[in-house]
Design an enzyme around this catalytic site. Sequence first.
Site, PDB file in Angstrom:
ATOM      1  N   LYS A  46      34.042  36.027  73.789  1.00  0.00           N
ATOM      2  CA  LYS A  46      33.388  36.886  72.809  1.00  0.00           C
ATOM      3  C   LYS A  46      31.875  36.904  73.033  1.00  0.00           C
ATOM      4  CE  LYS A  46      32.762  36.956  67.717  1.00  0.00           C
ATOM      5  NZ  LYS A  46      33.138  36.248  66.485  1.00  0.00           N
TER       6      LYS A  46
ATOM      7  N   SER B 139      34.169  38.846  62.730  1.00  0.00           N
ATOM      8  CA  SER B 139      33.365  39.412  63.792  1.00  0.00           C
ATOM      9  C   SER B 139      34.045  39.425  65.156  1.00  0.00           C
ATOM     10  CB  SER B 139      32.052  38.622  63.892  1.00  0.00           C
ATOM     11  OG  SER B 139      32.304  37.253  64.201  1.00  0.00           O
TER      12      SER B 139
ATOM     13  N   SER C   5      36.043  34.997  60.648  1.00  0.00           N
ATOM     14  CA  SER C   5      35.933  35.899  61.796  1.00  0.00           C
ATOM     15  C   SER C   5      36.984  35.734  62.881  1.00  0.00           C
ATOM     16  CB  SER C   5      34.547  35.782  62.427  1.00  0.00           C
ATOM     17  OG  SER C   5      33.575  36.318  61.555  1.00  0.00           O
TER      18      SER C   5
END
Length: 482
Positions: A73, A149, A173
Site C-alpha cells: 500500500k 484507507s 482501514s
Amino acid sequence: MKEYAAFDAMGLAELVRTGEVSSKELLDEAVSRAHAAQEQLNCFSALYPDMAETQLADVPKDGPFAGVPFLTKDLGVALKGAPLTNGSVSWKGHVAERDSVLTERYRKAGLVMFGQTTSPEFGLTTTTESTLYGQTRNPWDVTRTSGGSSGGASAAVAAGVVPLAQASDGGGSIRIPASCTGLFGMKPSRGRTPMGPLQTENWNGMSTVHAVSQTVRDNAALLDASHGRETGSRYVAPAPEGTYLNAVSRDPKKLKIALWRTAPNGTEMSAEAKEGAEATARLLEELGHEVVEAAPSLDGEALGKAALFTISANVAAAIDARAAMLGRDVREDELEPITFAMAGLGRTVPMVELARANNLFNLTAIQFEQFLEDQGIDLIMTPTTFRAPDELGVLALTAPPDQMSEAVGSFAPLCPLFNQIGAPAMSVPLHWTDPTETAPQGLPIGMMFGGRCGSEELLFSLAGQLERAKPWIDRCPPVWMG
C-alpha cells in the site's frame, strides 16, 4: 492462465513448488490483470514489474508464498527503489531508499512485490480518493467507494488481480475496505506486526499493518510470516500458542458472543446492516455458539475527540517532517483541504489533551476487557460498516468538512475502538444487500468480530469455521479480472 483466480496465495505457491507453473508466469498474469483493473477501478498508484522480475532470482523456495505476486500500500510501507507518496501531492516524486521491516519479512516469505495500491492522503479517511491519484472504484459498484484507507488493496484483491495484499489500519482501514469489497480483513493487536525501521508505532500506537485477502488461511499464514518483535519495539503483542494457520482449521470451543447494536457515538445500524447482523447471529447459533445482546458503556463523544486530537497532532508532525526533507514548508495547495485543517488543529492542541487522550484510551481498554470478564463474553460482533458502501465523494478529504465528518463518524463507528484499545478485530464477508441497478449482485457488508489483546488465534479459528459454513470465495463482483 485461466485457472489463476481459482487459487489463493498458498495454492499458487504450491503450484510453483511442484513445478506446475513458474513464478514468472504468475507475475506476468498478475501484471496483465493489474493493467486491466487499473482502467476500470483506478486502484494502483504505481506498477513496477521490472523491479519485480529482479526479485524472482532470490525468491526463497521454502517460503510459504514462494513466487506469489503481491502488492503493498502507498502508505508508510517502503520497497527500496519504488515510489512512496502516502497519497499526497506533498510527497509526489519520493522514492524509498530502503525496505521496511515488513517488506523484508515479505521477501523472506517468498512474495514478489510488483506494485503499490492507492491510499487517501496519509490514510485519513474511509474512502480511497485523493487529489494525486483520483477516485478508486469498488468492483461491486463502480459508483461507490471500495473503502479506505486500504481501498486500492481491497479493489485489487476483490477484482481478482491478486488473492492477498498488504493493508494498514489506524481506525478501520483494513476492516472497512474488506467490508466494502467482500473480503476477509484482520487488524492485529498493537505490537503484533512491524512498522520500522524508522519508527515502531504510528498515531501513538493506534495504527497497525497487515492484509486483506480472499481466504482466511492466506491471511493467517501471512501473519505467521510477518509478526514478531522488531528492533526498538517498546512493547510486543502476546505470543500465540501455536500458528495462526493451524488455528484456521480448528473449530473454536462454544463461544459467548455479544451482538453490539449501537455504537458509542449513538449510531444505529441501517436496515441492511441489521439484516446482516441478525443473519450472522443465527449462523453463529447454528454453529453452537451463544449470542447475547450486550455492550459496554463507553463515552463515544470523548473517544472521538481524543482520536481527532491524536491523529491531528501526528499529521502535523508528519507534514513538518516532510517539510524538513524538502528544505521548505509544505504548501497549502499540496495538501487536501481537510488534511490542512487537521494539521492546523494538531499544532494548536494543548499537550495536556494528548495526555488525556492516551489516558482515555487506556481506561477504555480496561472497561472493554472488564465488560468481557464480567459477562463471560469471548468476542463481540457487529457490522463492520453500519451501511452499504457510500457513493464516491461523500467521504473524501475534499468534501464539505461538516458533511464529511458526519458521514465518516456514522459509516463504521465501532471500528476505531479496537485501534484505541490495541485489540484485534476482523471483518468477515457474510452479508450482501439486495441487487440494484448499479450493483446487480448487491453490495457487501462485512461482519466485525473483536476480542481481547492477543486473541488473533481465537478470531482466526472462528473465521475459518464461518468460511466453511458460509463460503464466499465463489462470489465474484461485476468487475472481475478472471
